[in-house]
Motif scaffolding. Structure first.
Motif, short mmCIF file in Angstrom:
data_model
loop_
_atom_site.label_atom_id
_atom_site.label_comp_id
_atom_site.label_asym_id
_atom_site.label_seq_id
_atom_site.Cartn_x
_atom_site.Cartn_y
_atom_site.Cartn_z
N LYS A 1 0.82 -1.21 0.00
CA LYS A 1 0.00 0.00 0.00
C LYS A 1 0.86 1.26 0.00
N LEU A 2 1.92 1.25 0.79
CA LEU A 2 2.79 2.43 0.84
C LEU A 2 3.48 2.63 -0.50
N GLY A 3 3.98 1.54 -1.08
CA GLY A 3 4.62 1.64 -2.38
C GLY A 3 3.68 2.18 -3.44
N LEU A 4 2.45 1.70 -3.45
CA LEU A 4 1.47 2.17 -4.44
C LEU A 4 1.11 3.63 -4.21
N ALA A 5 0.99 4.03 -2.94
CA ALA A 5 0.66 5.42 -2.64
C ALA A 5 1.77 6.36 -3.10
N LEU A 6 3.01 5.91 -3.00
CA LEU A 6 4.13 6.72 -3.45
C LEU A 6 4.15 6.88 -4.97
N LEU A 7 3.75 5.85 -5.67
CA LEU A 7 3.84 5.84 -7.13
C LEU A 7 2.61 6.41 -7.82
N THR A 8 1.49 6.52 -7.11
CA THR A 8 0.23 6.93 -7.73
C THR A 8 -0.02 8.41 -7.53
N ASP A 9 -0.22 9.15 -8.62
CA ASP A 9 -0.46 10.58 -8.49
C ASP A 9 -1.94 10.87 -8.26
N ARG A 10 -2.27 12.16 -8.20
CA ARG A 10 -3.64 12.57 -7.86
C ARG A 10 -4.67 12.07 -8.87
N ASN B 1 9.52 -5.35 -7.40
CA ASN B 1 10.81 -4.87 -6.89
C ASN B 1 10.79 -3.36 -6.65
N LEU B 2 10.10 -2.65 -7.54
CA LEU B 2 9.98 -1.20 -7.38
C LEU B 2 9.16 -0.85 -6.14
N LEU B 3 8.09 -1.61 -5.89
CA LEU B 3 7.28 -1.38 -4.70
C LEU B 3 8.09 -1.61 -3.43
N VAL B 4 8.88 -2.66 -3.43
CA VAL B 4 9.71 -2.97 -2.27
C VAL B 4 10.72 -1.85 -2.03
N LYS B 5 11.33 -1.38 -3.10
CA LYS B 5 12.29 -0.28 -3.00
C LYS B 5 11.63 0.98 -2.48
N ALA B 6 10.43 1.27 -2.97
CA ALA B 6 9.71 2.46 -2.53
C ALA B 6 9.38 2.40 -1.05
N ALA B 7 8.92 1.25 -0.58
CA ALA B 7 8.55 1.11 0.82
C ALA B 7 9.76 1.13 1.73
N ALA B 8 10.90 0.62 1.25
CA ALA B 8 12.10 0.58 2.08
C ALA B 8 12.73 1.95 2.24
N PHE C 1 11.21 8.29 1.19
CA PHE C 1 11.54 9.66 0.81
C PHE C 1 12.46 9.71 -0.40
N SER C 2 13.33 8.71 -0.54
CA SER C 2 14.17 8.64 -1.74
C SER C 2 13.31 8.43 -2.98
N MET C 3 12.33 7.53 -2.85
CA MET C 3 11.44 7.29 -3.98
C MET C 3 10.61 8.54 -4.28
N LEU C 4 10.08 9.17 -3.23
CA LEU C 4 9.27 10.37 -3.44
C LEU C 4 10.10 11.46 -4.09
N GLY C 5 11.35 11.58 -3.67
CA GLY C 5 12.22 12.59 -4.24
C GLY C 5 12.52 12.36 -5.71
N SER C 6 12.54 11.10 -6.12
CA SER C 6 12.82 10.79 -7.52
C SER C 6 11.62 11.06 -8.42
N LEU C 7 10.46 11.29 -7.82
CA LEU C 7 9.23 11.45 -8.60
C LEU C 7 8.73 12.89 -8.65
#
Length: 217
Positions: free
Chosen positions: A12-21, A52-59, A62-68
């Motif tokens: 859920k956290l990974g998806l929330a990071l990757l999904t825009d408004r 793998n991307l979801l796992v990276k995002a959840a781990a 903020f790094s994932m959020l910053g890349s987006l």
């Protein structure tokens, strides 16, 4: 029985990071494989890469959020914390701009929640507050007298009123929340203020640094 393909990750956290408004997930997924291999499956490879991307995002959220998002010159690591002038609720130089970038990311990802914990560093903040108190009383804050006062504080022989550091920690959390909500329009239901802490770090510039934490609805 759980499938061998089941993923042990906070999806859920990974998806929330990757999904825009708009509910869109737009990412580059580098995949490779041998098309002549009868076992080759585009679907499986894409799914594996996405997991793998979801796992990276959840781990490292903020790094994932910053890349987006547009960080306006800040690093992904910096996005996950805020720094204050010791003894004060005043943000350190550049921190207001960083909070603006963070607010933009939160506004574009409404399923993300930001946990804000006001905090103090007992030594750095305590000495700054002690100095301010002495200045207000007209006592010296330079020379041998101030050095002795600093040493006495560090040794526990001189102290501040017990509520002073706790109030500063609380005020910092409130100040950050108000800035994100009132100035940058982050919805109140995306912001949570946690119990204050006395475990803040001090950076190389002597500023008191307080980390954030990301969660998901």
């Amino acid at each position: 029985m759980a499938s061998e393909e089941a993923v042990n990750a906070p999806v859920k956290l990974g998806l929330a990071l990757l999904t825009d408004r708009q509910g869109v997930i737009e990412v580059d997924l580098p995949i490779e494989g041998d098309l002549s291999d009868p076992q080759f499956s585009v679907g499986q490879i894409v799914m594996r890469a996405f997991v793998n991307l979801l796992v990276k995002a959840a781990a490292s959220p903020f790094s994932m959020l910053g890349s987006l998002v547009d960080l306006a010159g800040f690093s992904s690591e910096e996005l996950g914390q805020v720094s204050f002038v010791p003894g004060s609720v005043q943000l350190a130089s550049g921190e207001a701009e960083k909070l603006s970038a963070l607010a933009g990311a939160l506004n574009d990802r409404p399923d993300l929640l930001l946990n804000i914990r006001g905090a103090v560093a007992a030594e750095a903040d305590g000495l700054a507050l002690l100095k301010a108190e002495r200045e207000a009383r007209g006592e010296p804050v330079t020379g041998e007298a101030w050095e002795q006062a600093q040493q006495a504080y560090s040794d526990g022989e001189l102290s501040l009123p017990p509520e002073t550091l706790g109030k500063l920690a609380t005020d910092r959390g409130v100040a950050v929340r108000r800035l994100l909500q009132d100035t940058h329009g982050v919805p109140s239901d995306q912001l949570f203020t946690l119990e204050p802490s006395r475990q803040a770090a001090v950076d190389d510039q002597g500023q008191v640094t307080v980390p954030f934490n990301l969660d998901v609805r």
